[in-house]
Scaffold this motif. Sequence first.
Motif, PDB file in Angstrom:
ATOM      1  N   ASP A 105       0.883  -1.160   0.000  1.00 22.76           N
ATOM      2  CA  ASP A 105       0.000   0.000   0.000  1.00 22.76           C
ATOM      3  C   ASP A 105       0.926   1.216   0.000  1.00 22.76           C
ATOM      4  O   ASP A 105       1.501   1.559   1.031  1.00 22.76           O
ATOM      5  CB  ASP A 105      -0.893   0.004   1.237  1.00 22.76           C
ATOM      6  N   PRO A 106       1.094   1.877  -1.150  1.00 23.89           N
ATOM      7  CA  PRO A 106       2.063   2.978  -1.214  1.00 23.89           C
ATOM      8  C   PRO A 106       1.670   4.194  -0.391  1.00 23.89           C
ATOM      9  O   PRO A 106       2.511   5.038  -0.099  1.00 23.89           O
ATOM     10  CB  PRO A 106       2.140   3.312  -2.701  1.00 23.89           C
ATOM     11  N   GLU A 107       0.416   4.279   0.033  1.00 25.88           N
ATOM     12  CA  GLU A 107       0.009   5.423   0.849  1.00 25.88           C
ATOM     13  C   GLU A 107       0.506   5.315   2.291  1.00 25.88           C
ATOM     14  O   GLU A 107       0.776   6.318   2.927  1.00 25.88           O
ATOM     15  CB  GLU A 107      -1.507   5.597   0.817  1.00 25.88           C
ATOM     16  N   ASN A 108       0.602   4.081   2.799  1.00 23.53           N
ATOM     17  CA  ASN A 108       1.105   3.939   4.168  1.00 23.53           C
ATOM     18  C   ASN A 108       2.439   3.198   4.234  1.00 23.53           C
ATOM     19  O   ASN A 108       3.005   3.046   5.304  1.00 23.53           O
ATOM     20  CB  ASN A 108       0.060   3.280   5.083  1.00 23.53           C
ATOM     21  N   GLY A 109       2.914   2.715   3.087  1.00 23.06           N
ATOM     22  CA  GLY A 109       4.215   2.053   3.018  1.00 23.06           C
ATOM     23  C   GLY A 109       4.243   0.639   3.544  1.00 23.06           C
ATOM     24  O   GLY A 109       5.291   0.013   3.608  1.00 23.06           O
ATOM     25  N   LYS A 110       3.083   0.088   3.893  1.00 20.13           N
ATOM     26  CA  LYS A 110       3.048  -1.254   4.471  1.00 20.13           C
ATOM     27  C   LYS A 110       2.904  -2.321   3.383  1.00 20.13           C
ATOM     28  O   LYS A 110       2.203  -2.133   2.395  1.00 20.13           O
ATOM     29  CB  LYS A 110       1.903  -1.372   5.468  1.00 20.13           C
ATOM     30  N   VAL A 111       3.569  -3.437   3.638  1.00 21.56           N
ATOM     31  CA  VAL A 111       3.502  -4.595   2.750  1.00 21.56           C
ATOM     32  C   VAL A 111       2.664  -5.649   3.450  1.00 21.56           C
ATOM     33  O   VAL A 111       2.902  -5.983   4.617  1.00 21.56           O
ATOM     34  CB  VAL A 111       4.906  -5.135   2.430  1.00 21.56           C
ATOM     35  N   TYR A 112       1.670  -6.164   2.730  1.00 26.18           N
ATOM     36  CA  TYR A 112       0.755  -7.159   3.279  1.00 26.18           C
ATOM     37  C   TYR A 112       0.859  -8.448   2.486  1.00 26.18           C
ATOM     38  O   TYR A 112       1.201  -8.426   1.294  1.00 26.18           O
ATOM     39  CB  TYR A 112      -0.696  -6.664   3.186  1.00 26.18           C
ATOM     40  N   ARG A 113       0.526  -9.560   3.115  1.00 22.35           N
ATOM     41  CA  ARG A 113       0.314 -10.792   2.357  1.00 22.35           C
ATOM     42  C   ARG A 113      -0.904 -10.544   1.489  1.00 22.35           C
ATOM     43  O   ARG A 113      -1.760  -9.730   1.825  1.00 22.35           O
ATOM     44  CB  ARG A 113       0.107 -11.960   3.303  1.00 22.35           C
ATOM     45  N   CYS A 114      -1.002 -11.247   0.383  1.00 26.72           N
ATOM     46  CA  CYS A 114      -2.060 -10.929  -0.579  1.00 26.72           C
ATOM     47  C   CYS A 114      -2.626 -12.182  -1.226  1.00 26.72           C
ATOM     48  O   CYS A 114      -1.911 -13.152  -1.464  1.00 26.72           O
ATOM     49  CB  CYS A 114      -1.475 -10.007  -1.659  1.00 26.72           C
ATOM     50  N   LYS A 115      -3.909 -12.098  -1.500  1.00 30.77           N
ATOM     51  CA  LYS A 115      -4.576 -13.085  -2.348  1.00 30.77           C
ATOM     52  C   LYS A 115      -5.606 -12.342  -3.174  1.00 30.77           C
ATOM     53  O   LYS A 115      -6.080 -11.267  -2.787  1.00 30.77           O
ATOM     54  CB  LYS A 115      -5.198 -14.219  -1.550  1.00 30.77           C
ATOM     55  N   MET A 116      -5.925 -12.870  -4.334  1.00 30.89           N
ATOM     56  CA  MET A 116      -6.934 -12.235  -5.186  1.00 30.89           C
ATOM     57  C   MET A 116      -7.619 -13.269  -6.053  1.00 30.89           C
ATOM     58  O   MET A 116      -7.091 -14.339  -6.315  1.00 30.89           O
ATOM     59  CB  MET A 116      -6.323 -11.115  -6.035  1.00 30.89           C
ATOM     60  N   TRP A 117      -8.833 -12.904  -6.455  1.00 28.29           N
ATOM     61  CA  TRP A 117      -9.640 -13.760  -7.310  1.00 28.29           C
ATOM     62  C   TRP A 117     -10.659 -12.893  -8.032  1.00 28.29           C
ATOM     63  O   TRP A 117     -10.951 -11.775  -7.610  1.00 28.29           O
ATOM     64  CB  TRP A 117     -10.319 -14.861  -6.499  1.00 28.29           C
TER      65      TRP A 117
END
Length: 144
Positions: A105-117
């Motif tokens: 999330d470039p607005e808060n600089g945090k990197v999260y685990r991710c999944k999508m469908w």
Amino acid sequence: MNKLFSIFIFSLFLIPFSYSQTSIFGKWKTIDDETGEAKSIVEIFQKGDKAFGKIIEILDKEKPTPVCDKCDDDDPRKGQKILGMEIIKDLEKDDDEWDDGTILDPENGKVYRCKMWVEDKKLIVRGYIGISLIGRSQTWLSVN
């Protein structure tokens, strides 16, 4: 014979349409889950057997060239322009979804685990910490 050939040719035109409606690959308009505003266009593409995504357009014309100033100091994206930035990395195909990757999330600089469908011709993007129950989801719209 001519009718069969016509049906075959017509079906060739339907293949890309149906593929783009069920695949994560392509261009997606990101929608902020808190404000409902369109933020950017992200292009999701494949490298090898993994999926990646980069921001190809910023929709907020008041901030045409923002940088990731809140990224962690050890993240090579720190201080880099968000336009063109790879924010989705290393997603792997798992049945009908892609997971085991990360999203920034470039607005808060945090990197999260991710999944999508893909669900109802929309891309559901889930960023989370730890187990997928603790996180948030966004719905992105196709621009293909």
